[in-house]
Motif scaffolding. Sequence first.
Motif: not given
Lengths: 322, 306
Positions: B153-154, B157-161, B164
């Motif tokens: 998720y972090f 999805y959020k940071l896209r480092w 997925i």
Amino acid sequence: MNEQILRINDLAVHFYMDTRIVPAVDGVSFSVSRGETLGLVGESGCGKSVTALSIMRLLPSPPARIVRGEIWFKGENLLDKTNEEMRKIRGNDISMIFQEPMTSLNPVFTVGYQISEVIMQHQNVSKKEALERAIEMLRMVKIPLPEKRIKQYPHQLSGGMRQRVMIAMALACNPELLIADEPTTALDVTIEAQILELINELKERFGSSVIMITHDLGVVAEIADKVAVMYSGRILEQADVHSIFNNPKHPYTQGLLETIPDIDLPRGQRLKEIKGVVPLPDEIKVGCRFKSRCEYVRAECMVDEPPLMQVGSSLVRCWNYA
Amino acid sequence: MLKYIVKRIVLMIPVVTVMTLIVFSIFYFAPGDPVSRIAGPNVTPEVYESIRRKYGLDQPFIIQYLRFMKSVIEGDLGVSILQERPVIEMIKERLPVTLEIGLLGFLITFLIAIPAGVIAAVKKNTMVDYLCMSGTLLGTAIPTFWLGMLLMYFFAYKLRWFPISGYGTIRHLILPSFAIGLTNAAITARMVRSSMLEVLKQDYVRTARSKGLLEKVVIYRHALKNALIPVITLMGLRLGWIIGGSVALEIIFSIPGIGRLMVDSILARDYPVVQGSMIVLTSSIILANILADILYAIVDPRIRYS
């Protein structure tokens, strides 16, 4: 010979426990000259080992703290040294042998590594040279086949052998002061004699001074030049070894000497003992520390603690000589 | 040392035998008749009997087991019912994926657990210790799959480092490896700490200090090498667990590993594949334990020489 290598002034070490403060060493003073052997004698729990560990600055702190005193070694107060300065002294200028040869060596390193490590730490030598020195040291402590032994691990050696390894390790950097904390207590009597002889011999060879901590007066007679008798964190009597054995002054020293079993003692007769046990240092509030077990106890013993007094060539802490 | 290793490997034989016996029995006694599945519902007793004989299913249990073992030893784990390919081939494709994630997770475990455990032990009862220990408490309490979802998720999805899910590049491996690594690091760090505290009390540590060695040599060489001995045993058990236990993570991150293969096959009732992957997984757990035993002997000479 008369140059003082170590001088301890009024050393006091307190242990800060959860509910109380235990003064394990309480105002101890003594000195050791170059090439001299001091026997530090007393029953278990009287502060001998704490004194020794204070010199090495190896007391676990907390709970222990040196609250008072000075430890002068070659003109410098060890208590003023930084940890790093102290580290360079340990194993190089002052080294120590411990009571338990079975547990004092690291089980996962070879004997050779453990000896050469101390040499490499303090002297600028290669690994190969250090290993050669380690073999030489093992030969010096009379371990047969040293080339083979350096590749072995502590568990492959007997207790006496391990203590020899400890001695080799302690003397590897030619220290000026060797502190031996009951080095023979865990060993057989025959091995004990060999180890003491070895310490004596190596001391002569290297010209080191020795502090021999023991509860065994037989060991003291064997090795010491002078003796300090400790009791409950204090020195009760201090004198040269002849005075201690031929003319003991303090009732405690006399008691200790009487407890040495006599081979001519008739069968069935009880061995002598000093009645009672060493009181914990924090249990004594007033008076002489030995009063509860002393045969010659007097009225003033209950009230005031005697100072260390010069009696003949001895220093004695007893009102009977006042 | 060589004698010790040989002994360990020889001792592995009975363990593997019992393991295969159990796996074989599960499928032998499982409900459902393989013959009627092959032959279909409308079959004459003669044809039924000939199929039974053809696959050796008329033989007694022990004969069937021995024939099964013979082909396992020859590397033949049967053919997948669903994909009609040799099971061994399918496992060969999937096992390296699981191993990659597992070993990377294992590496992360070590890199975090050892320093954290040692520092917590050396700084016992200080803020650093409390911080390390509450962190590890949290780590042992969080299930791996949930930690995997949080990381996804972090960081994906959020940071896209990171991607997925899926598999292909090293970046795909990072999040699942961290999920494995962090959970295991937590339990291992606690073990390292308690083991270090025990060792730091030992006489030989005092001896090492009395020699004037650098404090970091005392801690990281003299103390740590002894403290690692019980940790190695634990890690051996965990390594097996990592390989066999990453099923949930493989599903969350859509990674084509052996855990996922097994779950898919169970759902599809592809018994030869389930059986094959079970044997491979349990063997790898046994192997991991042997590796731990050998490592144990390398670190502790008292075991090597007795």
